[in-house]
Enzyme design. Structure first.
Site, short mmCIF file in Angstrom:
data_model
loop_
_atom_site.label_atom_id
_atom_site.label_comp_id
_atom_site.label_asym_id
_atom_site.label_seq_id
_atom_site.Cartn_x
_atom_site.Cartn_y
_atom_site.Cartn_z
N ALA A 168 0.86 -1.18 0.00
CA ALA A 168 0.00 0.00 0.00
C ALA A 168 0.90 1.23 0.00
CB ALA A 168 -0.89 -0.01 1.23
N GLY A 170 0.70 -4.97 0.97
CA GLY A 170 -0.52 -5.01 0.15
C GLY A 170 -0.30 -5.65 -1.20
N GLU A 185 -0.67 -9.21 -0.53
CA GLU A 185 -2.10 -9.45 -0.28
C GLU A 185 -2.90 -9.39 -1.58
OE1 GLU A 185 -1.83 -6.34 2.74
OE2 GLU A 185 -2.92 -7.67 4.09
N GLU A 190 4.70 -5.10 7.11
CA GLU A 190 3.99 -4.00 7.78
C GLU A 190 4.45 -3.78 9.21
OE1 GLU A 190 2.56 -6.42 5.98
OE2 GLU A 190 1.03 -5.57 4.65
N1 CAA Z 1 4.60 3.19 -0.60
C1 CAA Z 1 5.02 4.34 -1.15
N2 CAA Z 1 6.17 4.46 -1.85
C2 CAA Z 1 6.94 3.37 -1.95
C3 CAA Z 1 6.57 2.15 -1.41
C4 CAA Z 1 5.34 2.06 -0.70
N3 CAA Z 1 4.89 0.92 -0.17
N4 CAA Z 1 7.56 1.25 -1.68
C5 CAA Z 1 8.49 1.90 -2.39
N5 CAA Z 1 8.12 3.19 -2.56
C6 CAA Z 1 8.85 4.23 -3.28
C7 CAA Z 1 10.02 4.76 -2.47
O1 CAA Z 1 9.60 5.72 -1.53
C8 CAA Z 1 10.88 5.34 -3.56
O2 CAA Z 1 10.33 6.57 -3.94
P1 CAA Z 1 11.31 7.88 -4.10
O3 CAA Z 1 12.19 7.52 -5.26
O4 CAA Z 1 10.36 8.97 -4.39
O5 CAA Z 1 12.06 7.98 -2.81
C9 CAA Z 1 10.65 4.36 -4.72
O6 CAA Z 1 9.43 3.69 -4.44
C10 CAA Z 1 11.75 3.33 -4.87
O7 CAA Z 1 11.89 2.68 -3.61
P2 CAA Z 1 13.29 2.57 -2.82
O8 CAA Z 1 14.16 3.70 -3.14
O9 CAA Z 1 12.95 2.34 -1.38
O10 CAA Z 1 13.87 1.25 -3.50
P3 CAA Z 1 14.84 0.17 -2.84
O11 CAA Z 1 15.22 -0.75 -3.95
O12 CAA Z 1 15.92 0.83 -2.06
O13 CAA Z 1 13.95 -0.63 -1.76
C11 CAA Z 1 11.98 -1.80 -1.01
C12 CAA Z 1 12.86 -1.39 -2.22
C13 CAA Z 1 12.77 -2.72 -0.09
C14 CAA Z 1 10.77 -2.55 -1.56
C15 CAA Z 1 11.55 -0.55 -0.23
O14 CAA Z 1 11.03 0.41 -1.14
C16 CAA Z 1 10.48 -0.81 0.79
O15 CAA Z 1 10.78 -1.32 1.87
N6 CAA Z 1 9.22 -0.43 0.49
C17 CAA Z 1 8.11 -0.51 1.43
C18 CAA Z 1 7.65 -1.94 1.64
C19 CAA Z 1 6.55 -1.97 2.68
O16 CAA Z 1 6.75 -1.66 3.84
N7 CAA Z 1 5.33 -2.37 2.24
C20 CAA Z 1 4.17 -2.43 3.09
C21 CAA Z 1 3.35 -1.17 2.96
S1 CAA Z 1 2.03 -1.06 4.14
C22 CAA Z 1 0.81 -2.07 3.51
O17 CAA Z 1 0.92 -2.64 2.46
C23 CAA Z 1 -0.45 -2.14 4.35
C24 CAA Z 1 -1.45 -3.15 3.92
O18 CAA Z 1 -1.43 -4.26 4.35
C25 CAA Z 1 -2.53 -2.82 3.03
#
Ligand code: CAA
Length: 257
Positions: free
Chosen positions: A65, A108, A111, A131
């Site tokens: 998400a 998400g 999911e 998460e």
């Molecule tokens: N939401 C918003 N933006 C996201 C995102 C997310 N879930 N995942 C990645 N992005 C964005 C980053 O902010 C970044 O944007 P900018 O260039 O503007 O900074 C871009 O995508 C590229 O990401 P990274 O620079 O972080 O890339 P990376 O290769 O270094 O890392 C990653 C990749 C490990 C997947 C890392 O991006 C990450 O940990 N992302 C979040 C994963 C996460 O926590 N997901 C769960 C979300 S909560 C959820 O999903 C709730 C639910 O159950 C419904």
């Protein structure tokens, strides 16, 4: 014009839906999910489409998400938006949906893949429910569906640590249908979809519905449901055609009637 977050192409009876926010690893914001759900519902009602493939790009199926969209939200904001409840509509899509996963399939995103009926994964794909690392829990079915797929004890470890896991681990645990070389994940999902596209559409829909009932109903009711669906197919032209084709030693031609 509004951003096009879902790209749709057709290959015969297979509709391929591509998540299209590559700059943010296909983070699932509300407009994207609204477009996805509306597209799936439209295709579910399109007789030219028999199966859907849902995919992202090589780097990410979806990294979850959209964290930036919800970071500042209050409980009242979240409760009133209630956007995760809309995902329930994906569950009501009657045609099979195959997730074709490469790269990150997290939160998400994982999911969303679990809302699909099969998951074909590139060997380099990374799954996870991370998460817990950002102070929340899965909110789109992860605590329920992951346990049903991999069992309580593995789901608990994955959800409480938030660690990423490989396509092979996902396959061994029962989350993934098939793991293929990285360059083949899309082709293989489409290949499976085309095979399903050749079957009787009514039988395919009933089969999907009956399999899903196993996760919602006690066994005796599920068996009763299955039996009735089986009998109901004897009201279709496709059942007559399928059985006649077997007896006449020819390939069946299904019309969906
Ligand atoms: N939401 C918003 N933006 C996201 C995102 C997310 N879930 N995942 C990645 N992005 C964005 C980053 O902010 C970044 O944007 P900018 O260039 O503007 O900074 C871009 O995508 C590229 O990401 P990274 O620079 O972080 O890339 P990376 O290769 O270094 O890392 C990653 C990749 C490990 C997947 C890392 O991006 C990450 O940990 N992302 C979040 C994963 C996460 O926590 N997901 C769960 C979300 S909560 C959820 O999903 C709730 C639910 O159950 C419904």
């Amino acid at each position: 014009m509004a951003d096009q977050f879902i790209l749709t192409t057709l290959e015969g009876p297979v509709a391929i839906l591509t998540l299209n926010r590559p700059d943010v690893l296909n983070a699932l914001n509300i407009p994207l999910m609204d477009q996805l759900i509306e597209t799936m519902e439209r295709l579910d009602n399109d007789p030219a489409v028999r199966v859907m493939v849902l995919t992202g790009n090589d780097r990410a199926f979806a990294a979850g998400a959209d964290i930036k969209e919800m970071a500042e939200a209050s409980i009242v904001d979240m409760y009133e938006r209630n956007n995760l409840a809309r995902w329930e509509r994906i569950k009501r899509v009657r045609k099979p949906i195959i997730a074709a996963v490469s790269g990150f399939c997290l939160g998400g995103g994982c999911e969303l893949a679990m809302h699909c009926d099969m998951i074909v994964a590139a060997e380099g794909a990374q799954f996870g429910q991370p998460e817990i690392n950002i102070g929340v829990i899965p909110g789109a079915g992860g605590t329920q569906r992951l346990g049903k797929a991999v069992g309580k004890y593995r789901a608990m470890e994955l959800i409480l640590t938030g660690r990423f896991f490989s396509a092979h681990e996902a396959y061994d645990a029962g989350l993934v249908t098939k793991v293929v070389p990285n360059e083949l994940y899309r082709d293989e999902a489409i290949n499976i979809a085309k095979q399903i596209g050749e079957k009787s559409p009514m039988a395919v829909r009933f089969a999907k519905e009956a399999v899903l009932k196993a996760f919602e109903m006690p066994l005796s009711e599920g068996l009763d449901f299955e039996r009735k669906m089986f009998y109901m197919l004897f009201g279709t032209d496709d059942q007559k055609e399928g059985m006649a084709a077997f007896i006449e030693k020819r390939k069946a031609k299904y019309t969906g009637k």
